[in-house]
Scaffold this motif. Structure first.
Motif, PDB file in Angstrom:
ATOM      1  N   ARG A 159       2.571 -47.134 -29.951  1.00  0.00           N
ATOM      2  CA  ARG A 159       1.240 -47.033 -29.378  1.00  0.00           C
ATOM      3  C   ARG A 159       1.161 -45.403 -28.839  1.00  0.00           C
ATOM      4  O   ARG A 159       0.203 -44.483 -28.968  1.00  0.00           O
ATOM      5  CB  ARG A 159       0.741 -47.753 -28.164  1.00  0.00           C
ATOM      6  CG  ARG A 159       0.706 -49.228 -28.832  1.00  0.00           C
ATOM      7  CD  ARG A 159       0.274 -49.994 -27.799  1.00  0.00           C
ATOM      8  NE  ARG A 159       1.090 -50.369 -26.611  1.00  0.00           N
ATOM      9  CZ  ARG A 159       0.859 -49.936 -25.324  1.00  0.00           C
ATOM     10  NH1 ARG A 159      -0.094 -49.172 -24.960  1.00  0.00           N
ATOM     11  NH2 ARG A 159       1.816 -50.239 -24.376  1.00  0.00           N
ATOM     12  N   GLY A 160       2.233 -44.758 -28.353  1.00  0.00           N
ATOM     13  CA  GLY A 160       2.480 -43.473 -28.009  1.00  0.00           C
ATOM     14  C   GLY A 160       2.066 -42.595 -29.049  1.00  0.00           C
ATOM     15  O   GLY A 160       1.415 -41.373 -29.022  1.00  0.00           O
ATOM     16  N   GLY A 188      -1.638 -43.018 -27.333  1.00  0.00           N
ATOM     17  CA  GLY A 188      -1.549 -43.749 -26.168  1.00  0.00           C
ATOM     18  C   GLY A 188      -2.761 -44.833 -26.383  1.00  0.00           C
ATOM     19  O   GLY A 188      -3.219 -45.171 -25.435  1.00  0.00           O
ATOM     20  N   GLU A 247       5.337 -50.274 -27.855  1.00  0.00           N
ATOM     21  CA  GLU A 247       5.062 -49.022 -26.604  1.00  0.00           C
ATOM     22  C   GLU A 247       5.066 -47.698 -27.254  1.00  0.00           C
ATOM     23  O   GLU A 247       4.231 -46.809 -27.002  1.00  0.00           O
ATOM     24  CB  GLU A 247       5.963 -49.033 -25.634  1.00  0.00           C
ATOM     25  CG  GLU A 247       5.514 -48.322 -24.525  1.00  0.00           C
ATOM     26  CD  GLU A 247       6.632 -48.412 -23.150  1.00  0.00           C
ATOM     27  OE1 GLU A 247       6.685 -47.572 -22.530  1.00  0.00           O
ATOM     28  OE2 GLU A 247       7.368 -49.470 -23.084  1.00  0.00           O
ATOM     29  N   ASP A 248       6.238 -47.359 -27.796  1.00  0.00           N
ATOM     30  CA  ASP A 248       6.300 -46.161 -28.421  1.00  0.00           C
ATOM     31  C   ASP A 248       5.262 -45.836 -29.751  1.00  0.00           C
ATOM     32  O   ASP A 248       4.822 -44.738 -29.765  1.00  0.00           O
ATOM     33  CB  ASP A 248       7.842 -46.032 -28.946  1.00  0.00           C
ATOM     34  CG  ASP A 248       8.620 -45.929 -27.805  1.00  0.00           C
ATOM     35  OD1 ASP A 248       8.472 -45.496 -26.775  1.00  0.00           O
ATOM     36  OD2 ASP A 248       9.981 -46.031 -27.968  1.00  0.00           O
ATOM     37  N   ILE A 308       6.298 -38.105 -29.272  1.00  0.00           N
ATOM     38  CA  ILE A 308       5.464 -38.937 -28.221  1.00  0.00           C
ATOM     39  C   ILE A 308       4.921 -38.352 -27.243  1.00  0.00           C
ATOM     40  O   ILE A 308       3.985 -38.031 -26.862  1.00  0.00           O
ATOM     41  CB  ILE A 308       6.224 -40.441 -27.705  1.00  0.00           C
ATOM     42  CG1 ILE A 308       6.676 -41.218 -28.678  1.00  0.00           C
ATOM     43  CG2 ILE A 308       5.489 -40.909 -26.515  1.00  0.00           C
ATOM     44  CD1 ILE A 308       7.493 -42.357 -28.445  1.00  0.00           C
ATOM     45  N   LYS A 309       6.007 -37.249 -26.609  1.00  0.00           N
ATOM     46  CA  LYS A 309       5.567 -36.325 -25.459  1.00  0.00           C
ATOM     47  C   LYS A 309       4.679 -35.152 -25.968  1.00  0.00           C
ATOM     48  O   LYS A 309       3.819 -34.784 -25.378  1.00  0.00           O
ATOM     49  CB  LYS A 309       6.715 -35.928 -24.815  1.00  0.00           C
ATOM     50  CG  LYS A 309       7.320 -37.129 -24.169  1.00  0.00           C
ATOM     51  CD  LYS A 309       8.519 -36.652 -23.345  1.00  0.00           C
ATOM     52  CE  LYS A 309       9.079 -37.806 -22.640  1.00  0.00           C
ATOM     53  NZ  LYS A 309      10.565 -37.831 -22.347  1.00  0.00           N
ATOM     54  N   SER A 326      -4.197 -48.380 -26.217  1.00  0.00           N
ATOM     55  CA  SER A 326      -3.886 -49.327 -25.571  1.00  0.00           C
ATOM     56  C   SER A 326      -3.453 -50.736 -26.288  1.00  0.00           C
ATOM     57  O   SER A 326      -3.656 -50.570 -27.362  1.00  0.00           O
ATOM     58  CB  SER A 326      -5.137 -49.720 -24.522  1.00  0.00           C
ATOM     59  OG  SER A 326      -6.304 -50.347 -25.268  1.00  0.00           O
TER      60      SER A 326
END
Length: 145
Positions: free
Chosen positions: A52-53, A57, A49-50, A124-125, A59
């Motif tokens: 992919r971030g 992002g 998940e991270d 990520i952010k 999918s």
């Protein structure tokens, strides 16, 4: 009126910048980029998940296809993100022991850039600008700054 000084002569020749708008260039770079990215994610123990971030992002479907088949052609944005991450990976392994280099992105960091967060969360952010900041920070440290 000031005249400009000629740039001093040097034997240094910069490498040509790859044209990421050219599909053939992206095809040539993609397999190695995917391999390097997946290696860094494994060494850093980053959850899918991270990961992919970090790729903006991405999918689930395309991400797992990429993990299974490295022969896909990445877009310019993904190649740029991976380039920053590979540079960060390399810098960490120059600066730190293997174990610390592998843990660094997951450790809360008191540097004011990170404000107590982990570098992973920051990147990520913050996306590409944050990756560029981390890369510059580590390259500065490598240069003795």
């Amino acid at each position: 009126m000031a005249t400009s000084q000629p740039y001093p002569a040097s034997r240094y020749e910069p490498a040509p910048v790859p044209d990421l708008g050219d599909r053939a260039t992206r095809e040539r770079l993609s397999r190695a980029a995917i391999g390097a990215f997946l290696n860094a994610m494994a060494r850093w123990r980053v959850r899918d998940e991270d990961a992919r971030g970090l790729l903006g992002g991405m999918s689930n479907g395309p991400f797992y296809e990429m993990k299974k088949d490295r022969a896909r052609t990445l877009d310019a944005d993904t190649l740029t993100r991976i380039s920053y991450l590979v540079g960060i990976f390399k810098a960490l392994n120059i600066l730190h022991s293997e174990s610390l280099a592998d843990e660094w992105v997951q450790l809360p960091n008191s540097n004011r850039i990170f404000a107590g967060r982990t570098p992973l969360d920051y990147m990520i952010k913050g996306g590409l600008p944050a990756m560029q900041t981390v890369r510059r920070l580590l390259d500065g440290r490598r240069g003795g700054m």
